[in-house]
Write an enzyme that holds these catalytic residues in place. Structure first.
Site, short mmCIF file in Angstrom:
data_model
loop_
_atom_site.label_atom_id
_atom_site.label_comp_id
_atom_site.label_asym_id
_atom_site.label_seq_id
_atom_site.Cartn_x
_atom_site.Cartn_y
_atom_site.Cartn_z
N ASP A 102 0.87 -1.16 0.00
CA ASP A 102 0.00 0.00 0.00
C ASP A 102 0.92 1.22 0.00
O ASP A 102 2.03 1.17 0.52
CB ASP A 102 -0.87 -0.01 1.26
CG ASP A 102 -1.65 1.27 1.43
OD1 ASP A 102 -2.39 1.62 0.52
OD2 ASP A 102 -1.47 1.92 2.48
N ASP A 107 -0.67 -0.47 6.22
CA ASP A 107 -0.64 0.17 7.53
C ASP A 107 -1.60 -0.48 8.51
O ASP A 107 -1.64 -0.12 9.67
CB ASP A 107 -0.92 1.67 7.43
CG ASP A 107 -2.30 1.98 6.86
OD1 ASP A 107 -3.12 1.07 6.77
OD2 ASP A 107 -2.54 3.15 6.52
N ASP A 116 -6.36 -1.35 5.29
CA ASP A 116 -5.96 -2.45 4.41
C ASP A 116 -6.25 -3.83 5.00
O ASP A 116 -5.70 -4.82 4.53
CB ASP A 116 -4.47 -2.34 4.10
CG ASP A 116 -4.14 -1.03 3.41
OD1 ASP A 116 -4.87 -0.66 2.49
OD2 ASP A 116 -3.16 -0.39 3.80
#
Length: 628
Positions: free
Chosen positions: A325, A519, A523
């Site tokens: 991400d 994080d 996610d």
């Protein structure tokens, strides 16, 4: 060495002394001169045998009573009792002594592995100083309610998560993150339980109950880590379940068939059967395989990485693709002013001051980044009414003239000419008094060391690096080029990220695995779907701890390469132990059937192999050196 280990050591030493005394008595000819019958010598050897082997015998009998017949205790009991039955008193006693020596080595090795993990257990606070009715009360952390104020004195552990109200200090986070550099905290900063306060007292308002705090969640995960077994551990467990009964029956047939079918002497074949039983004990596999993975988990904890199960450590060794991400993982996740470009006749300071005054009433992250970059005081007297132009920006008055702050659509709607901007990031155009005065570039900032961390991942064998982001194409590609990922997917919604990872998983081949690094807050679905979910920068993040398989306890991207090195070293050590143990045992078993191995060599085939495998497994406790 704990009390149980000390007791076992004392019994071993006493048994060795007794064994040596009886052996010297026998070899010196004293027994023969006294015309002592052979069975009396057996009785003398029985004393050191029972002294050192009492627990093995009791365990075997207890397991038999409970229906769990076939284990290493049963094998040792049958082998040594049979050896006594055929007059091999010295060998029977020696086998039990050396078996217990091996058990002591195993216990010490397991204790050392556990110490590396349970050191993390010391982060648990014993008490909390809570302010109640103007007084400080020392209570158990689980008695403190959310919203109460606690006092953390210098040198004390932070008992619960919270927000600093008063005091500035440095927190030692080494027990959680493995990092030696203390972290400064001041009023308004969040603190997490398990850290150690520095030299100044802090007043903290608690934000979570103890059972929901960082330290409690971590301890729960550490305690349950051993429950999630690797494929190799599960195979060894199933293997031992079938292997032990098979070798026991084989040893029984080896003892009775040759004498019954071919009229051979019984004693030599019973001895061969005893050797067969001793060598076939699966201790080397049953102990060293889980011990190796346990050591790997301990090595990871030294580097500040929480592994939620040895199965995830095994899977991490097979990673070939890593998906990242962007926001909060490769970048700081914070808007910052990265460029100030005034038009001719306007200075950077003037442009930034105009933008800061215009954005001063907005709570938008872009506005806050401009105010942070300005850092000066806002003169409200200069401002007229400001209002938002939906989807375009802000319009209002500054110093009695029209001020426009927003995107290119806003300036076009007012027929104001401006230059094209190709830089990545969010562009805030500014116009004052009907003329373009410049633009400000605001972008998420790449984390320091991100590019170097990704280079390390390539060095450890990661073949494909992918980035997923909701950013527009130019901003995403600029970040991707800066950090060095191979493929970038942009303009994604959370559901789109899951689809991209699903596609990568579907393309897996030859046992290669896909990991996702995020994080841990937005996610969670992707972290759970990947073969290995790795949460970054997630101290105190419930979503990260729940969804991820590996939790990096600080924000260091380089630790991903560390954990891959640790996992591959661990798997390599475990495979070495399996191959070594099976090869040696197979060789000694075959030689034993043909009478080419005595009991002393059989002891090496069991205890010696176990000790060597255990010592090799302990190498997993030491994290491999990283190439920085």
């Amino acid at each position: 060495m704990n009390r149980k280990q000390q007791t076992l050591l004392k019994r071993i030493l006493l048994a060795v002394a007794g064994y040596a005394a009886v052996l010297i008595f026998d070899k010196s000819g004293a027994a023969e001169s006294l015309q002592m019958p052979g069975w009396m010598l057996g009785v003398l050897f029985l004393f050191p045998y029972l002294l050192v082997g009492r627990e093995v015998i009791l365990k075997a009998l207890k397991n038999i009573r409970n229906g769990q017949v076939f284990d290493e205790n049963f094998l040792m009991l049958i082998a040594t009792v049979a050896a006594f039955g055929i007059g091999e008193y010295s060998e029977a006693c020696a086998v039990m002594i050396f078996y217990q020596v091996g058990e002591l080595f195993e216990s010490l090795a397991v204790g050392k592995s556990r110490a590396s993990i349970t050191a993390m257990m010391s982060i648990a606070p014993e008490s909390a100083n809570v302010e109640r009715d103007g007084k400080i009360e020392e209570v158990d952390p689980d008695e403190v309610e959310v919203g109460e104020v606690i006092l953390i004195r210098p040198g004390e552990k932070v008992p619960l998560d919270g927000i600093v109200l008063e005091g500035r200090s440095f927190l030692d986070t080494a027990a959680l993150t493995g990092e030696p550099v203390p972290r400064e905290v001041r009023p308004g900063d969040a603190v997490i339980s398990g850290c150690v306060n520095g030299e100044t007292a802090l007043r903290v308002k608690t934000s979570k109950a103890y059972e929901d705090s960082t330290v409690a969640r971590i301890l729960q995960l550490v305690e349950s880590a051993s429950e999630k077994k690797t494929r190799m551990e599960n195979f060894i467990t199933r293997f031992a379940r079938w292997y032990t009964p098979v070798v026991t029956i084989t040893a029984f047939l080896l003892a009775i068939l040759p004498p019954l079918m071919f009229g051979m002497p019984a004693a030599p074949w019973i001895k061969r059967a005893c050797i067969f039983l001793i060598v076939s004990c699966p201790c080397a596999l049953v102990i060293s395989v889980p011990l190796g993975f346990f050591g790997g988990i301990g090595a990871a904890s030294k580097r500040g990485v929480l592994v939620k199960g040895s199965n995830f450590l095994e899977t991490a060794a097979e990673l070939k693709t890593l998906v990242f991400d962007k926001t909060g993982t490769l970048t700081r996740g914070e808007f910052r002013v990265v460029g100030i470009h005034p038009a001719e006749g306007c200075s950077e300071e003037e442009l930034l001051a105009m933008a800061a005054h215009g954005e001063s009433l907005s709570s938008h992250p872009i506005a806050q980044s401009i105010l942070q970059a300005y850092g000066g005081e806002i003169d409200r007297a200069r401002l007229g009414e400001m209002h938002e132009a939906a989807g375009h920006g802000l319009e209002g008055m500054l110093d009695g003239r029209e001020l426009l702050l927003g995107n290119e659509k806003l300036l076009k709607s007012k027929d104001i000419d401006f230059p094209a901007v190709k830089e990545h990031g969010t562009v805030v155009y500014a116009a004052h008094g009907g003329s373009y005065v410049g633009h400000i570039i605001i972008a998420d900032v790449v984390k320091p060391g991100a590019a170097a961390a990704l280079r390390q991942l390539r060095e450890v064998g990661i073949e494909k690096l992918v980035m997923l982001t909701g950013d527009r194409k130019d901003a995403a590609e600029a970040i991707a080029a800066e950090v060095g990922v191979d493929t970038v997917y942009h303009d994604l919604l959370p559901a789109d990220k899951v689809e991209k990872v699903e596609a990568l998983l579907a393309a897996e081949k030859n046992g290669e695995k896909v990991g996702f690094v995020g994080d841990g807050i937005n996610d969670a679905p992707v972290l759970m779907r990947a073969d290995v979910g790795i949460a970054m920068g997630s101290l105190g993040s419930d979503a990260a701890i729940e969804a991820a398989d590996l939790v990096i306890m600080d924000d260091e991207l380089s630790k991903i390469a560390d954990i891959i090195r640790i996992s591959r070293k661990t798997v390599r050590i475990v495979r070495q132990n399996v191959a070594f143990a099976l090869a040696v045992k197979a060789a000694v078993l075959i030689l034993g059937i043909f009478g080419l191995v005595n009991m002393w060599e059989a002891v090496f085939g069991d205890v010696g192999v176990t000790v060597i495998a255990v010592l090799n497994a302990m190498r997993a406790l030491t994290p491999p050196s990283a190439q920085r």
